[in-house]
Motif scaffolding. Structure first.
Motif, PDB file in Angstrom:
ATOM      1  N   ASP A 526      45.955  33.803  26.556  1.00  0.00           N
ATOM      2  CA  ASP A 526      45.465  34.605  25.433  1.00  0.00           C
ATOM      3  C   ASP A 526      43.943  34.723  25.347  1.00  0.00           C
ATOM      4  O   ASP A 526      43.435  35.434  24.488  1.00  0.00           O
ATOM      5  CB  ASP A 526      46.062  34.085  24.105  1.00  0.00           C
ATOM      6  CG  ASP A 526      46.230  32.579  24.100  1.00  0.00           C
ATOM      7  OD1 ASP A 526      45.672  31.940  25.014  1.00  0.00           O
ATOM      8  OD2 ASP A 526      46.931  32.047  23.221  1.00  0.00           O
ATOM      9  N   ASP A 527      43.173  34.006  26.141  1.00  0.00           N
ATOM     10  CA  ASP A 527      41.741  34.326  26.187  1.00  0.00           C
ATOM     11  C   ASP A 527      41.278  34.384  27.654  1.00  0.00           C
ATOM     12  O   ASP A 527      41.951  33.838  28.543  1.00  0.00           O
ATOM     13  CB  ASP A 527      40.908  33.332  25.356  1.00  0.00           C
ATOM     14  CG  ASP A 527      40.846  31.963  25.983  1.00  0.00           C
ATOM     15  OD1 ASP A 527      40.388  31.853  27.135  1.00  0.00           O
ATOM     16  OD2 ASP A 527      41.285  30.972  25.331  1.00  0.00           O
ATOM     17  N   PRO A 528      40.154  35.070  27.959  1.00  0.00           N
ATOM     18  CA  PRO A 528      39.745  35.306  29.355  1.00  0.00           C
ATOM     19  C   PRO A 528      39.595  34.035  30.174  1.00  0.00           C
ATOM     20  O   PRO A 528      39.936  33.994  31.356  1.00  0.00           O
ATOM     21  CB  PRO A 528      38.387  36.016  29.199  1.00  0.00           C
ATOM     22  CG  PRO A 528      38.389  36.580  27.839  1.00  0.00           C
ATOM     23  CD  PRO A 528      39.244  35.716  26.985  1.00  0.00           C
ATOM     24  N   GLN A 529      39.112  32.944  29.510  1.00  0.00           N
ATOM     25  CA  GLN A 529      38.931  31.700  30.259  1.00  0.00           C
ATOM     26  C   GLN A 529      40.281  31.148  30.741  1.00  0.00           C
ATOM     27  O   GLN A 529      40.448  30.745  31.901  1.00  0.00           O
ATOM     28  CB  GLN A 529      38.216  30.671  29.358  1.00  0.00           C
ATOM     29  CG  GLN A 529      37.912  29.343  30.031  1.00  0.00           C
ATOM     30  CD  GLN A 529      37.162  29.498  31.366  1.00  0.00           C
ATOM     31  OE1 GLN A 529      36.196  30.277  31.451  1.00  0.00           O
ATOM     32  NE2 GLN A 529      37.616  28.804  32.406  1.00  0.00           N
ATOM     33  N   GLN A 534      44.632  30.452  34.832  1.00  0.00           N
ATOM     34  CA  GLN A 534      46.003  30.741  35.310  1.00  0.00           C
ATOM     35  C   GLN A 534      45.974  31.520  36.629  1.00  0.00           C
ATOM     36  O   GLN A 534      46.809  31.300  37.500  1.00  0.00           O
ATOM     37  CB  GLN A 534      46.752  31.549  34.247  1.00  0.00           C
ATOM     38  CG  GLN A 534      47.628  30.672  33.395  1.00  0.00           C
ATOM     39  CD  GLN A 534      48.645  31.465  32.596  1.00  0.00           C
ATOM     40  OE1 GLN A 534      48.701  32.691  32.626  1.00  0.00           O
ATOM     41  NE2 GLN A 534      49.445  30.737  31.829  1.00  0.00           N
ATOM     42  N   ALA A 535      44.981  32.428  36.732  1.00  0.00           N
ATOM     43  CA  ALA A 535      44.852  33.192  37.984  1.00  0.00           C
ATOM     44  C   ALA A 535      44.627  32.223  39.148  1.00  0.00           C
ATOM     45  O   ALA A 535      45.149  32.424  40.259  1.00  0.00           O
ATOM     46  CB  ALA A 535      43.707  34.187  37.879  1.00  0.00           C
ATOM     47  N   GLY A 536      43.884  31.143  38.893  1.00  0.00           N
ATOM     48  CA  GLY A 536      43.655  30.112  39.916  1.00  0.00           C
ATOM     49  C   GLY A 536      44.976  29.495  40.354  1.00  0.00           C
ATOM     50  O   GLY A 536      45.220  29.270  41.556  1.00  0.00           O
ATOM     51  N   TYR A 692      50.466  39.706  34.249  1.00  0.00           N
ATOM     52  CA  TYR A 692      49.500  40.286  33.301  1.00  0.00           C
ATOM     53  C   TYR A 692      49.498  41.804  33.214  1.00  0.00           C
ATOM     54  O   TYR A 692      48.601  42.382  32.613  1.00  0.00           O
ATOM     55  CB  TYR A 692      48.067  39.819  33.668  1.00  0.00           C
ATOM     56  CG  TYR A 692      47.984  38.321  33.898  1.00  0.00           C
ATOM     57  CD1 TYR A 692      48.348  37.419  32.889  1.00  0.00           C
ATOM     58  CD2 TYR A 692      47.560  37.818  35.119  1.00  0.00           C
ATOM     59  CE1 TYR A 692      48.297  36.042  33.123  1.00  0.00           C
ATOM     60  CE2 TYR A 692      47.501  36.447  35.338  1.00  0.00           C
ATOM     61  CZ  TYR A 692      47.876  35.574  34.347  1.00  0.00           C
ATOM     62  OH  TYR A 692      47.829  34.235  34.565  1.00  0.00           O
ATOM     63  N   GLU A 693      50.473  42.467  33.778  1.00  0.00           N
ATOM     64  CA  GLU A 693      50.417  43.937  33.747  1.00  0.00           C
ATOM     65  C   GLU A 693      50.416  44.471  32.321  1.00  0.00           C
ATOM     66  O   GLU A 693      49.866  45.540  32.046  1.00  0.00           O
ATOM     67  CB  GLU A 693      51.562  44.549  34.558  1.00  0.00           C
ATOM     68  CG  GLU A 693      52.931  44.218  34.033  1.00  0.00           C
ATOM     69  CD  GLU A 693      54.049  44.899  34.839  1.00  0.00           C
ATOM     70  OE1 GLU A 693      53.768  45.849  35.577  1.00  0.00           O
ATOM     71  OE2 GLU A 693      55.195  44.447  34.707  1.00  0.00           O
ATOM     72  N   HIS A 694      50.973  43.678  31.397  1.00  0.00           N
ATOM     73  CA  HIS A 694      51.031  44.141  30.009  1.00  0.00           C
ATOM     74  C   HIS A 694      49.748  43.793  29.253  1.00  0.00           C
ATOM     75  O   HIS A 694      49.558  44.183  28.117  1.00  0.00           O
ATOM     76  CB  HIS A 694      52.243  43.517  29.310  1.00  0.00           C
ATOM     77  CG  HIS A 694      52.195  41.997  29.284  1.00  0.00           C
ATOM     78  ND1 HIS A 694      52.248  41.244  30.431  1.00  0.00           N
ATOM     79  CD2 HIS A 694      52.076  41.128  28.249  1.00  0.00           C
ATOM     80  CE1 HIS A 694      52.173  39.950  30.112  1.00  0.00           C
ATOM     81  NE2 HIS A 694      52.079  39.855  28.779  1.00  0.00           N
ATOM     82  N   ILE A 695      48.851  42.994  29.874  1.00  0.00           N
ATOM     83  CA  ILE A 695      47.641  42.561  29.176  1.00  0.00           C
ATOM     84  C   ILE A 695      46.390  43.296  29.678  1.00  0.00           C
ATOM     85  O   ILE A 695      45.574  43.758  28.908  1.00  0.00           O
ATOM     86  CB  ILE A 695      47.416  41.034  29.355  1.00  0.00           C
ATOM     87  CG1 ILE A 695      48.633  40.245  28.894  1.00  0.00           C
ATOM     88  CG2 ILE A 695      46.149  40.575  28.614  1.00  0.00           C
ATOM     89  CD1 ILE A 695      48.535  38.757  29.141  1.00  0.00           C
ATOM     90  N   THR A 696      46.227  43.372  31.015  1.00  0.00           N
ATOM     91  CA  THR A 696      44.976  43.896  31.579  1.00  0.00           C
ATOM     92  C   THR A 696      45.215  44.670  32.878  1.00  0.00           C
ATOM     93  O   THR A 696      46.310  44.595  33.465  1.00  0.00           O
ATOM     94  CB  THR A 696      43.981  42.735  31.846  1.00  0.00           C
ATOM     95  OG1 THR A 696      42.841  43.243  32.513  1.00  0.00           O
ATOM     96  CG2 THR A 696      44.573  41.646  32.699  1.00  0.00           C
TER      97      THR A 696
END
Ligand SMILES: Nc1ncnc2c1ncn2[C@@H]1O[C@H](COP(=O)(O)OP(=O)(O)OP(=O)(O)O)[C@@H](O)[C@H]1O
Length: 738
Positions: A526-529, A534-536, A692-696
């Motif tokens: 829920d926040d960029p950090q 999670q991307a890591g 994350y397709e629904h987020i960004t």
């Protein structure tokens, strides 16, 4: 003074042997007279031998012993003509079909299996209870004339040609066992490989014929070849090994049940019943004994009822009882009309007596070819006889090595030594092995070779129609493509089931998953950090499942190379069936492990909790695994060398990981194309899309697209790398030196 006396006495001894054998007895002549002449000459020998004199000194006693050993051979020989007649009778009226392997009921009743309890008794009594391979086969007469073979040794600065075989001539008929004997490095294995059609025709000189026809691929199905260090799957049992071989190699006209029965018959015939359910074993698994292993190897070959059976040192490393047992087996096989050729290192006297014919090689040259039972007579005829009681094989190997200690030599050879040896050598009473070798090669060439060649040139005594069958047979697979695939798939599963359910591997995956789950414990997006974190995790998943499959797959073909070469050399299955079976039999585990992994990581790390996204994550990881495996298979199959393959794999995997889009964002354009080759990059992009397709639309500079392109590229890698691996395997040489 002493030396002079010694040498004089030895000269007298030698002369006396020469007088006894004024007209040298060639093995050819002896063969023609079916033993009658040799018996005569033996009597002559025995009568004139100084050993017969009652007032013998030490030396004379030795000579007497060796003469009586010869007598025994010659008497045995009286019965040895039987081998051929047995074979001829077995050859008569053959119905050359492989449609059935049924033995007449009385034959079956006669056939007694090996039994560890009664074998010793049988051997003592000299009784062979077994009758092996009584089914009729096409009789094949093997002849070879003036066979030469050389290799080119390329050095740093120069290229040298090395002669391995120098004009070897011989023949062997159905019903006979031909032994190739000689010191280590004398060329036995090379000759066996040439005779077995395992070396390209263009690389050797001379002629090798099978029923007067040259080698053709259709002969493959009629030849059994047991190599020195034969390969077997260590985790299969004896029964499984032979059953799979039967199912793959026996003709399609037989039902599965008949093929299985055939495997059971072989187990029975070779006395392997006690270990039928024991694993073969290998370096890391305890399995059957050495003798049992050899018998399984022989079983693997005789299961197809070959006309010609080649064996490379079938008895090496075994005790004499087991070795004798194996030789008995080979005799049984020959008795059924097959032609058996075996190399042998140092047989005991009892083993030696089992051979019908013998080729003695020394430094690649022929020192003797003829009946094994006449070999001693021949060497006596050229003036070489043992001075002490000696195993005939040991005597001949000594001669082949040029070692004449305890062996009487003719004056002609002594004269040569006088002129060619150095003073020191003469003083020590030693003979230069090269001079002995030269003498023996010349003696064979002048006394026997021409006669043998003349005999070999006469046509084989069988119908033209039967002769032509040797080359006319079409290559036929023992099973359809699908059956081959299914058999190889299940065999692969059985062989590797231990790897599949290896607790070590499962623990490795689960431990990594748990650590990841703890490190990313309920990480939100829920926040960029948090998203960055999670991307890591997602990138690590793409690396983890890209790394291990490459390294496990790299080993696949180099490790199975020997088995693949062996089985493909006898046309056991189509390469495509093997390839598809081998690559798909690993899939179940490839699916189970990532599912286990994701079940732990996914929910511990708190990734997107919808059924669809979990399912798509599993599919993405699965695609990554099989693409990475493809790369590993291609590298392994192309290089076929573990060291080079693992080095290349590590460099490639590292490059793909770095180009995967996580570590460097601003990649120079001239190298940025590299990422499109990286399965990590495509997997990472797909995993980002699922989460994350629904987020960004973009994370860390990696855009989130529809995903079709990534799926397409991964699918192309799955197929493309495998195709490359398959083509590399097709190019693989089946025999070294071929
Ligand atoms: N491809 C090759 N390149 C170089 N040398 C070779 C090659 N093939 C065979 N040789 C040499 O030829 C000789 C005969 O080898 P081969 O294996 O036939 O001997 P062998 O009698 O079977 O020996 P052993 O009893 O030890 O198995 C050896 O000196 C071997 O090193």
């Amino acid at each position: 003074m002493m030396e002079k006396t010694n040498s004089a006495s030895s000269l007298i001894r030698t002369k006396s042997v020469e007088t006894i054998l004024k007209s040298p007895v060639s093995s050819a002549e002896a063969a023609e007279s079916s033993g009658g002449l040799s018996r005569k000459s033996s009597r002559r020998l025995a009568a004139a031998s100084p050993g017969r004199s009652s007032s013998g000194n030490g030396n004379k006693t030795h000579i007497r012993k060796s003469r009586s050993a010869q007598m025994k051979f010659e008497l045995d020989d009286l019965g040895s003509g039987a081998a051929l007649s047995r074979a001829s009778s077995a050859s008569l009226g053959f119905s050359f079909s492989f449609t059935g392997f049924t033995m007449p009921p009385d034959e079956i009743a006669d056939t007694k299996p090996f039994s560890d309890d009664d074998i010793a008794e049988d051997l003592e009594a000299g009784i062979s209870k077994k009758k092996l391979q009584t089914e009729p086969t096409l009789p094949i007469y093997l002849k070879f004339t003036d066979v030469t073979y050389k290799v080119v040794l390329k050095g740093m600065t120069s290229t040298v040609e090395k002669d391995i075989l120098n004009g070897i001539t011989g023949s062997v008929s159905p019903g006979e066992v031909l032994a190739l004997m000689g010191p280590s490095g004398s060329g036995k294995t090379t000759l066996l490989s040439l005779l077995g059609g395992r070396v390209r025709e263009s690389t050797y000189g001379g002629s090798i014929t099978y029923n007067d026809q040259s080698y053709s691929k259709s002969l493959k199905s009629r030849i059994g070849f047991v190599t020195q260090d034969d390969v077997l799957f260590p985790h299969l049992t004896v029964k499984e090994t032979l059953t799979y071989a039967a199912r793959l190699r026996l003709p399609r006209t037989l039902t599965k049940e008949e093929k299985d029965q055939r495997a059971s018959d072989i187990i029975y015939e070779l006395g392997l019943e006690r270990c039928r359910d024991t694993m073969i074993g290998g370096s890391f698994v305890r399995g059957v004994s050495g003798g049992e292993r050899k018998r399984v190897c022989i079983g693997n070959e005789i299961i197809v009822n070959p006309s010609l059976l080649f064996l490379d040192e079938p008895t090496s490393g075994l005790d004499s009882t087991i070795a004798l047992r194996i030789l008995e087996t080979l005799h049984g096989i020959a008795e059924a009309g097959k032609t058996v050729i075996t190399t042998i290192h140092q047989p005991s006297s009892r083993l030696f007596l089992k051979f019908d014919k013998l080729i003695l090689l020394g430094k690649g040259s022929l020192l003797y070819f003829g009946k094994a039972a006449e070999a001693m007579v021949y060497f006596s005829s050229v003036g070489c006889s043992p001075l002490i009681a000696m195993n005939p094989a040991e005597f001949m190997l000594d001669l082949a090595n040029g070692n004449v200690t305890d062996i009487s030599v003719p004056s002609e050879l002594e004269d040569r030594v006088q002129t060619e040896n150095s003073e020191d050598e003469i003083k020590n009473g030693k003979m230069d092995p090269a001079v002995v070798h030269e003498y023996l090669v010349e003696a064979y060439e002048t006394r026997v070779a021409e006669n043998e060649k003349r005999k070999i040139r006469s046509p084989v005594p069988i119908d033209e129609e039967i002769k032509s069958k040797v080359c006319s047979a079409k290559r036929e697979w023992g099973a359809s493509w699908l059956e081959q695939y299914s058999i190889l798939f299940w065999r692969g599963l059985k062989e590797r089931k231990h790897d599949y359910f290896s607790w070590l591997r499962i623990t490795q995956v689960l431990a990594t998953a748990t650590i990841l789950g703890l490190l990313w414990w309920q990480s939100g997006s829920d926040d960029p950090q948090k998203l960055q974190d999670q991307a890591g995790l997602l990138f690590f998943i793409s690396v983890f499942w890209g790394f291990f499959p490459v390294f496990t797959a790299v080993f696949t073909f180099p490790q199975e190379r020997a088995m693949l070469s062996k089985e493909r050399a006898v046309d056991m299955y189509r390469l495509s069936a093997y390839f598809v079976a081998r690559t798909t039999s690993d899939l179940p585990l490839d699916l189970i492990l990532p599912v286990l992994f994701l079940l732990v990581v996914y929910f511990m790390a708190g990734l997107r909790t919808t059924v669809g996204s979990f399912f798509l994550t599993v599919v993405t990881v699965f695609l990554c695994i099989i693409a990475a495996q493809g790369l590993g298979l291609a590298i392994g199959a192309t290089l076929m060398d573990l060291k080079r393959a693992t080095t290349l794999a590590s460099v490639t995997v590292m490059t793909f990981m770095l180009a995967g889009g996580y570590f460097v964002k601003d990649v120079p354009t001239f190298i940025s194309w590299l990422r499109y080759l990286s399965f990590n990059y495509h997997t990472y992009k797909l995993l980002l899309k699922v989460q994350y397709e629904h987020i960004t639309h973009s994370i860390n500079g990696v855009s989130i697209d529809k995903g079709y392109k990534e799926v397409g590229v991964l699918a192309t890698m799955v197929v493309g790398y495998r195709l490359l691996a398959y083509l590399s395997l097709r190019r693989m040489k089946l025999h070294p030196g071929a």
